[in-house]
Scaffold this motif. Structure first.
Motif, mmCIF file in Angstrom:
data_model
loop_
_atom_site.group_PDB
_atom_site.id
_atom_site.type_symbol
_atom_site.label_atom_id
_atom_site.label_comp_id
_atom_site.label_asym_id
_atom_site.label_seq_id
_atom_site.Cartn_x
_atom_site.Cartn_y
_atom_site.Cartn_z
ATOM 1 N N VAL A 9 75.318 89.355 -30.886
ATOM 2 C CA VAL A 9 75.853 88.035 -31.234
ATOM 3 C C VAL A 9 77.358 88.121 -31.444
ATOM 4 O O VAL A 9 78.121 87.288 -30.947
ATOM 5 C CB VAL A 9 75.160 87.478 -32.495
ATOM 6 C CG1 VAL A 9 75.865 86.241 -33.012
ATOM 7 C CG2 VAL A 9 73.691 87.169 -32.198
ATOM 8 N N VAL A 10 77.803 89.134 -32.172
ATOM 9 C CA VAL A 10 79.242 89.307 -32.409
ATOM 10 C C VAL A 10 79.968 89.512 -31.082
ATOM 11 O O VAL A 10 81.037 88.938 -30.856
ATOM 12 C CB VAL A 10 79.497 90.474 -33.380
ATOM 13 C CG1 VAL A 10 80.982 90.806 -33.468
ATOM 14 C CG2 VAL A 10 78.947 90.150 -34.763
ATOM 15 N N GLN A 11 79.402 90.317 -30.192
ATOM 16 C CA GLN A 11 80.008 90.558 -28.891
ATOM 17 C C GLN A 11 80.141 89.243 -28.111
ATOM 18 O O GLN A 11 81.186 88.960 -27.513
ATOM 19 C CB GLN A 11 79.170 91.554 -28.094
ATOM 20 C CG GLN A 11 79.750 91.861 -26.730
ATOM 21 C CD GLN A 11 78.886 92.856 -25.961
ATOM 22 O OE1 GLN A 11 77.756 93.145 -26.344
ATOM 23 N NE2 GLN A 11 79.414 93.369 -24.877
ATOM 24 N N GLU A 12 79.109 88.428 -28.157
ATOM 25 C CA GLU A 12 79.148 87.149 -27.446
ATOM 26 C C GLU A 12 80.229 86.231 -28.022
ATOM 27 O O GLU A 12 80.979 85.585 -27.289
ATOM 28 C CB GLU A 12 77.785 86.458 -27.531
ATOM 29 C CG GLU A 12 77.748 85.126 -26.813
ATOM 30 C CD GLU A 12 76.384 84.454 -26.889
ATOM 31 O OE1 GLU A 12 76.367 83.212 -26.905
ATOM 32 O OE2 GLU A 12 75.368 85.163 -26.946
ATOM 33 N N ILE A 13 80.314 86.177 -29.340
ATOM 34 C CA ILE A 13 81.314 85.324 -29.984
ATOM 35 C C ILE A 13 82.728 85.790 -29.643
ATOM 36 O O ILE A 13 83.606 84.983 -29.335
ATOM 37 C CB ILE A 13 81.101 85.281 -31.509
ATOM 38 C CG1 ILE A 13 79.794 84.549 -31.825
ATOM 39 C CG2 ILE A 13 82.280 84.614 -32.218
ATOM 40 C CD1 ILE A 13 79.338 84.682 -33.267
ATOM 41 N N LEU A 14 82.945 87.089 -29.683
ATOM 42 C CA LEU A 14 84.279 87.620 -29.379
ATOM 43 C C LEU A 14 84.650 87.428 -27.911
ATOM 44 O O LEU A 14 85.812 87.210 -27.584
ATOM 45 C CB LEU A 14 84.364 89.100 -29.761
ATOM 46 C CG LEU A 14 84.317 89.400 -31.259
ATOM 47 C CD1 LEU A 14 84.268 90.903 -31.494
ATOM 48 C CD2 LEU A 14 85.506 88.786 -31.975
ATOM 49 N N ALA A 15 83.657 87.481 -27.046
ATOM 50 C CA ALA A 15 83.930 87.314 -25.615
ATOM 51 C C ALA A 15 84.292 85.870 -25.268
ATOM 52 O O ALA A 15 85.079 85.625 -24.357
ATOM 53 C CB ALA A 15 82.720 87.763 -24.802
ATOM 54 N N ASP A 16 83.713 84.915 -25.995
ATOM 55 C CA ASP A 16 83.978 83.499 -25.720
ATOM 56 C C ASP A 16 83.964 82.734 -27.046
ATOM 57 O O ASP A 16 82.977 82.062 -27.387
ATOM 58 C CB ASP A 16 82.911 82.950 -24.765
ATOM 59 C CG ASP A 16 83.204 81.520 -24.330
ATOM 60 O OD1 ASP A 16 84.352 81.044 -24.518
ATOM 61 O OD2 ASP A 16 82.279 80.873 -23.809
ATOM 62 N N HIS A 20 82.309 78.532 -30.607
ATOM 63 C CA HIS A 20 81.892 78.887 -31.966
ATOM 64 C C HIS A 20 82.878 78.419 -33.035
ATOM 65 O O HIS A 20 82.602 78.555 -34.224
ATOM 66 C CB HIS A 20 81.696 80.397 -32.056
ATOM 67 C CG HIS A 20 80.738 80.909 -31.035
ATOM 68 N ND1 HIS A 20 79.371 80.860 -31.200
ATOM 69 C CD2 HIS A 20 80.946 81.443 -29.803
ATOM 70 C CE1 HIS A 20 78.783 81.347 -30.131
ATOM 71 N NE2 HIS A 20 79.711 81.705 -29.266
ATOM 72 N N ILE A 21 83.997 77.854 -32.623
ATOM 73 C CA ILE A 21 85.007 77.403 -33.578
ATOM 74 C C ILE A 21 84.401 76.321 -34.469
ATOM 75 O O ILE A 21 83.814 75.365 -33.988
ATOM 76 C CB ILE A 21 86.262 76.893 -32.848
ATOM 77 C CG1 ILE A 21 86.953 78.055 -32.139
ATOM 78 C CG2 ILE A 21 87.221 76.215 -33.826
ATOM 79 C CD1 ILE A 21 88.102 77.654 -31.246
ATOM 80 N N GLY A 22 84.541 76.517 -35.769
ATOM 81 C CA GLY A 22 84.020 75.565 -36.740
ATOM 82 C C GLY A 22 82.542 75.719 -37.058
ATOM 83 O O GLY A 22 82.014 75.012 -37.903
ATOM 84 N N ARG A 23 81.867 76.651 -36.408
ATOM 85 C CA ARG A 23 80.445 76.884 -36.664
ATOM 86 C C ARG A 23 80.273 78.044 -37.623
ATOM 87 O O ARG A 23 81.132 78.912 -37.731
ATOM 88 C CB ARG A 23 79.716 77.188 -35.356
ATOM 89 C CG ARG A 23 79.727 75.975 -34.416
ATOM 90 C CD ARG A 23 78.921 76.194 -33.172
ATOM 91 N NE ARG A 23 77.526 76.463 -33.514
ATOM 92 C CZ ARG A 23 76.677 77.055 -32.682
ATOM 93 N NH1 ARG A 23 77.078 77.429 -31.491
ATOM 94 N NH2 ARG A 23 75.429 77.267 -33.039
ATOM 95 N N VAL A 24 79.154 78.065 -38.305
ATOM 96 C CA VAL A 24 78.810 79.156 -39.212
ATOM 97 C C VAL A 24 77.585 79.855 -38.653
ATOM 98 O O VAL A 24 76.570 79.213 -38.360
ATOM 99 C CB VAL A 24 78.512 78.629 -40.632
ATOM 100 C CG1 VAL A 24 78.022 79.752 -41.520
ATOM 101 C CG2 VAL A 24 79.740 77.958 -41.219
ATOM 102 N N HIS A 25 77.679 81.166 -38.510
ATOM 103 C CA HIS A 25 76.543 81.977 -38.057
ATOM 104 C C HIS A 25 76.159 82.901 -39.204
ATOM 105 O O HIS A 25 76.975 83.695 -39.652
ATOM 106 C CB HIS A 25 76.917 82.811 -36.827
ATOM 107 C CG HIS A 25 77.345 81.987 -35.652
ATOM 108 N ND1 HIS A 25 76.453 81.283 -34.889
ATOM 109 C CD2 HIS A 25 78.560 81.746 -35.127
ATOM 110 C CE1 HIS A 25 77.107 80.653 -33.922
ATOM 111 N NE2 HIS A 25 78.405 80.916 -34.059
ATOM 112 N N GLU A 26 74.947 82.787 -39.684
ATOM 113 C CA GLU A 26 74.468 83.625 -40.773
ATOM 114 C C GLU A 26 73.773 84.843 -40.159
ATOM 115 O O GLU A 26 72.642 84.742 -39.689
ATOM 116 C CB GLU A 26 73.513 82.840 -41.658
ATOM 117 C CG GLU A 26 74.145 81.570 -42.172
ATOM 118 C CD GLU A 26 74.165 81.477 -43.680
ATOM 119 O OE1 GLU A 26 73.679 82.391 -44.345
ATOM 120 O OE2 GLU A 26 74.688 80.472 -44.161
#
Length: 80
Positions: A9-16, A20-26
């Motif tokens: 999940v972190v890899q996906e967020i960092l890649a794009d 995800h801006i303004g979203r919270v991922h627990e």
């Protein structure tokens, strides 16, 4: 969520990051535990009692972190 899943999940967020801006991922990893359960786990691993202390966030920031000369950027990530 397994540890490998968290990394994916972190890899996906960092890649794009844009979607995800303004979203919270627990992200909790393989399980979510309270402080008492974590302390018991540490005690078992050490083979001796372990404890924890409640430290007020603002006191920790003011008394322990600010004297280290950390940038304001760090403190923005700690804001409640």
């Amino acid at each position: 969520m397994a540890a490998g899943d968290v990394a994916a999940v972190v890899q996906e967020i960092l890649a794009d990051p844009a979607p995800h801006i303004g979203r919270v991922h627990e992200l909790t990893g393989p399980r979510s535990e309270g402080i008492a359960a974590m302390t018991a786990e540490v005690s078992a691993a050490l083979g001796r009692p372990a404890g924890y202390a409640e430290v007020p966030l603002q006191g920790w920031i003011d008394d322990d972190l600010r004297p280290l000369g950390l940038s304001d950027h760090v403190f923005q990530h700690l804001a409640p």
